[in-house]
Design an enzyme around this catalytic site. Structure first.
Site, PDB file in Angstrom:
ATOM      1  NE  ARG A   1      15.198  28.548  13.105  1.00 35.05           N
ATOM      2  CZ  ARG A   1      13.908  28.414  13.391  1.00 35.05           C
ATOM      3  NH1 ARG A   1      13.299  27.249  13.232  1.00 35.05           N
ATOM      4  NH2 ARG A   1      13.222  29.429  13.877  1.00 35.05           N
TER       5      ARG A   1
ATOM      6  CE  LYS B   1       9.052   5.734  -2.090  1.00 31.47           C
ATOM      7  NZ  LYS B   1       7.695   5.712  -2.679  1.00 31.47           N
TER       8      LYS B   1
ATOM      9  CE  LYS C   1      11.076  -0.765  -4.614  1.00 33.27           C
ATOM     10  NZ  LYS C   1       9.851  -0.715  -3.779  1.00 33.27           N
TER      11      LYS C   1
ATOM     12  CD  GLU D   1       7.067  -2.765  -5.710  1.00 35.79           C
ATOM     13  OE1 GLU D   1       7.272  -1.979  -4.765  1.00 35.79           O
ATOM     14  OE2 GLU D   1       7.493  -2.569  -6.868  1.00 35.79           O
TER      15      GLU D   1
ATOM     16  CG  ASP E   1       3.690  -0.441  -5.980  1.00 39.41           C
ATOM     17  OD1 ASP E   1       3.503   0.350  -5.039  1.00 39.41           O
ATOM     18  OD2 ASP E   1       4.269  -0.122  -7.036  1.00 39.41           O
TER      19      ASP E   1
END
Length: 242
Positions: free
Chosen positions: A57, A92, A124, A158, A179
């Site tokens: 597994r 992410k 960002k 960004e 973005d």
């Protein structure tokens, strides 16, 4: 293989059995990055049934997950194959599994974005909001950052509006990340930047939209879905008692 795909995770698959029982042997019939079809035998495992079933597994979980990421990445890469655009992952990723998932993206023909916060300076939208609230303009803040950074540092900024681009360019950003721009605004942004920085697009990217985004002239398209939304591929291990 119970469905077609792109393989990734051979070393991890082998390690799961070796760490369980060094006497188990694994013969891989495909390499990382190889495409396969339903019914193909990807690996043969020989040894104690107890050891094989103990490691099964863990071995399959890693290989199914990594092959799923490689497969979806390959689909994005094929979608932009007529352009020079690079498909990149993001941070992410599943906690603890970033190295595995980034390797899987590379197996699918994608590119890896920064591994951690230390790999590049990235300002960002939230950072820009703090600067604006503090009364500091973006160009001044970027120049001040460059004065403190080593010459090897790469700076990404960004933006989510076209009117933010001039200050970012004035400040000397190496990459401008557009973005959630519309296609028209992406084309306008590429024209404004005019080769003075790498242009990255993100947001709203899926297999239905990625080709049109690539056609706007951007250099890189970052896709969080490569890792945060890829499903595990259906691979199985069938035991044969000798």
């Amino acid at each position: 293989a119970r469905e077609p795909g792109v393989f990734s995770g051979g070393t991890v698959f082998t390690a799961a059995f070796a760490l369980t029982d060094p006497d188990v042997t694994v013969d891989l019939h495909v390499g990382d990055g190889d495409a396969f079809e339903t019914g193909d035998v990807l690996a043969s495992v020989s040894g104690s049934a107890r050891s094989i079933l103990t490691a099964e597994r863990v071995a399959l979980n890693f290989t199914q997950r990594m092959s799923g990421i490689a497969t979806v990445t390959a689909a994005y890469v094929r979608a932009v194959a007529q352009t020079p655009v690079r498909i990149a992952d993001t941070r992410k990723t599943t906690p603890g599994l970033r190295a595995f998932e980034r390797h899987a993206v590379a197996c699918g023909g994608g590119s890896n974005h920064r591994y951690s916060l230390s790999d590049a300076v990235m300002a960002k939208d939230n950072h820009l909001a703090v600067l604006t609230r503090s009364g500091v303009d973006t160009a001044t803040a970027l120049r001040a950052a460059f004065a403190r950074l080593p010459h090897t540092a790469h700076v990404v900024v960004e933006v989510d509006r076209l009117d933010q681009i001039p200050a970012v360019l004035e400040g000397g950003a190496h990459t401008v990340l557009l973005d959630n721009f519309t296609l028209d605004d992406l084309r306008a942004g590429v024209a404004m930047i005019d080769g003075r920085a790498t242009v990255e697009a993100s947001g709203g990217v899926n297999l239905d939209t990625v080709a049109a985004i690539a056609a706007t002239g951007v250099d890189v398209i970052s896709v969080g879905a490569l890792t945060h939304s890829a499903r595990a591929l259906d691979l199985g291990l069938d035991l044969r008692i000798g």
